[in-house]
Design a protein around this motif. Structure first.
Motif, PDB file in Angstrom:
ATOM      1  N   LEU A  50       0.832  -1.211   0.000  1.00  0.00           N
ATOM      2  CA  LEU A  50       0.000   0.000   0.000  1.00  0.00           C
ATOM      3  C   LEU A  50       0.865   1.258   0.000  1.00  0.00           C
ATOM      4  O   LEU A  50       0.590   2.207  -0.736  1.00  0.00           O
ATOM      5  N   MET A  51       1.912   1.236   0.804  1.00  0.00           N
ATOM      6  CA  MET A  51       2.817   2.393   0.863  1.00  0.00           C
ATOM      7  C   MET A  51       3.507   2.615  -0.480  1.00  0.00           C
ATOM      8  O   MET A  51       3.660   3.759  -0.925  1.00  0.00           O
ATOM      9  N   ALA A  52       3.905   1.547  -1.136  1.00  0.00           N
ATOM     10  CA  ALA A  52       4.564   1.667  -2.451  1.00  0.00           C
ATOM     11  C   ALA A  52       3.596   2.230  -3.479  1.00  0.00           C
ATOM     12  O   ALA A  52       3.953   3.116  -4.271  1.00  0.00           O
ATOM     13  N   PHE A  53       2.364   1.742  -3.477  1.00  0.00           N
ATOM     14  CA  PHE A  53       1.354   2.247  -4.408  1.00  0.00           C
ATOM     15  C   PHE A  53       1.073   3.724  -4.122  1.00  0.00           C
ATOM     16  O   PHE A  53       1.061   4.543  -5.050  1.00  0.00           O
ATOM     17  N   ASN A  54       0.866   4.072  -2.865  1.00  0.00           N
ATOM     18  CA  ASN A  54       0.587   5.468  -2.489  1.00  0.00           C
ATOM     19  C   ASN A  54       1.708   6.402  -2.922  1.00  0.00           C
ATOM     20  O   ASN A  54       1.456   7.488  -3.469  1.00  0.00           O
ATOM     21  N   ALA A  55       2.935   6.008  -2.698  1.00  0.00           N
ATOM     22  CA  ALA A  55       4.080   6.848  -3.066  1.00  0.00           C
ATOM     23  C   ALA A  55       4.158   7.037  -4.575  1.00  0.00           C
ATOM     24  O   ALA A  55       4.443   8.136  -5.063  1.00  0.00           O
ATOM     25  N   ALA A  56       3.892   5.983  -5.315  1.00  0.00           N
ATOM     26  CA  ALA A  56       3.948   6.081  -6.784  1.00  0.00           C
ATOM     27  C   ALA A  56       2.823   6.976  -7.309  1.00  0.00           C
ATOM     28  O   ALA A  56       3.051   7.816  -8.192  1.00  0.00           O
ATOM     29  N   VAL A  57       1.620   6.822  -6.775  1.00  0.00           N
ATOM     30  CA  VAL A  57       0.473   7.637  -7.206  1.00  0.00           C
ATOM     31  C   VAL A  57       0.736   9.117  -6.940  1.00  0.00           C
ATOM     32  O   VAL A  57       0.398   9.978  -7.759  1.00  0.00           O
ATOM     33  N   ALA A  58       1.342   9.425  -5.813  1.00  0.00           N
ATOM     34  CA  ALA A  58       1.598  10.819  -5.442  1.00  0.00           C
ATOM     35  C   ALA A  58       2.485  11.539  -6.459  1.00  0.00           C
ATOM     36  O   ALA A  58       2.434  12.765  -6.556  1.00  0.00           O
ATOM     37  N   LYS A  59       3.248  10.798  -7.244  1.00  0.00           N
ATOM     38  CA  LYS A  59       4.168  11.396  -8.216  1.00  0.00           C
ATOM     39  C   LYS A  59       3.552  11.607  -9.598  1.00  0.00           C
ATOM     40  O   LYS A  59       4.207  12.145 -10.480  1.00  0.00           O
ATOM     41  N   VAL A  60       2.300  11.197  -9.800  1.00  0.00           N
ATOM     42  CA  VAL A  60       1.695  11.234 -11.129  1.00  0.00           C
ATOM     43  C   VAL A  60       0.723  12.414 -11.221  1.00  0.00           C
ATOM     44  O   VAL A  60      -0.348  12.371 -10.624  1.00  0.00           O
ATOM     45  N   PRO A  61       1.060  13.452 -11.972  1.00  0.00           N
ATOM     46  CA  PRO A  61       0.214  14.646 -12.007  1.00  0.00           C
ATOM     47  C   PRO A  61      -1.166  14.440 -12.622  1.00  0.00           C
ATOM     48  O   PRO A  61      -2.113  15.138 -12.268  1.00  0.00           O
ATOM     49  N   GLU A  62      -1.316  13.489 -13.515  1.00  0.00           N
ATOM     50  CA  GLU A  62      -2.620  13.240 -14.139  1.00  0.00           C
ATOM     51  C   GLU A  62      -3.638  12.666 -13.150  1.00  0.00           C
ATOM     52  O   GLU A  62      -4.838  12.735 -13.383  1.00  0.00           O
ATOM     53  N   ILE A  63      -3.138  12.087 -12.063  1.00  0.00           N
ATOM     54  CA  ILE A  63      -4.030  11.560 -11.030  1.00  0.00           C
ATOM     55  C   ILE A  63      -4.343  12.703 -10.075  1.00  0.00           C
ATOM     56  O   ILE A  63      -3.505  13.106  -9.275  1.00  0.00           O
TER      57      ILE A  63
END
Length: 166
Positions: free
Chosen positions: A94-107
């Motif tokens: 979950l932490m890995a997914f959250n960290a990756a999502v936080a870096k994507v501006p389209e999300i």
């Protein structure tokens, strides 16, 4: 000592009086309002208004100020909501997914969901072609993604950043 109306409660959140709530209401509508105008609008003098504003900022109730941009004017009118199912829901995944999502501006938004899927993402792109590429190259490549379902928004009926501070 005169109470400033902003007190920490036993369980964390701050208790706010009507002046604090009025400050938040005015700032939610106009984050560029001057202290003088803010004070007039809430019915206090300038110094107590400044002190309350500073406390609201320092306490983390106000987390920042920014310009609200019109995505349609910027050509970003394709909105998709994406249900994401993960292959692993242990804390590290979950932490890995959250960290990756936080870096994507389209999300624009990402919410962990209690239900038949794990996350709901709000994604904004220029058009369906770009969204399809984004889904295949970016969302599917996020850590631990097992599957997705996409729902395309046809029209935004209500989209606001304003919160009712009461």
């Amino acid at each position: 000592m005169i109470s400033d109306g902003l007190k920490a409660s036993a369980n964390g959140p701050f208790e706010m009086d009507r002046f604090d709530q009025a400050i938040l209401g005015v700032l939610a509508e106009d984050g560029r309002v001057s202290i003088t105008d803010l004070a007039k609008r809430i019915g206090l003098s300038k110094s107590p208004t400044q002190a309350r504003l500073r406390r609201l900022e320092q306490s983390g109730v106000i987390i920042g100020y920014r310009a609200l941009l019109d995505p349609i004017q910027l050509g970003l009118d394709h909105v998709a909501f994406v249900e994401v199912r993960l292959s692993d829901t242990r804390e590290q995944a979950l932490m890995a997914f959250n960290a990756a999502v936080a870096k994507v501006p389209e999300i624009e938004q990402a919410h962990m969901i209690a239900g038949n899927f794990d996350y709901l993402l709000k994604v904004r792109t220029r058009d369906m072609t770009r969204y399809r590429r984004f889904l295949g190259e970016t969302i599917s490549a996020l850590p631990h993604v097992a599957g997705t379902s996409t729902f395309v928004a046809m029209q935004a009926v209500k989209e606001t950043m304003l919160a009712d501070p009461t």
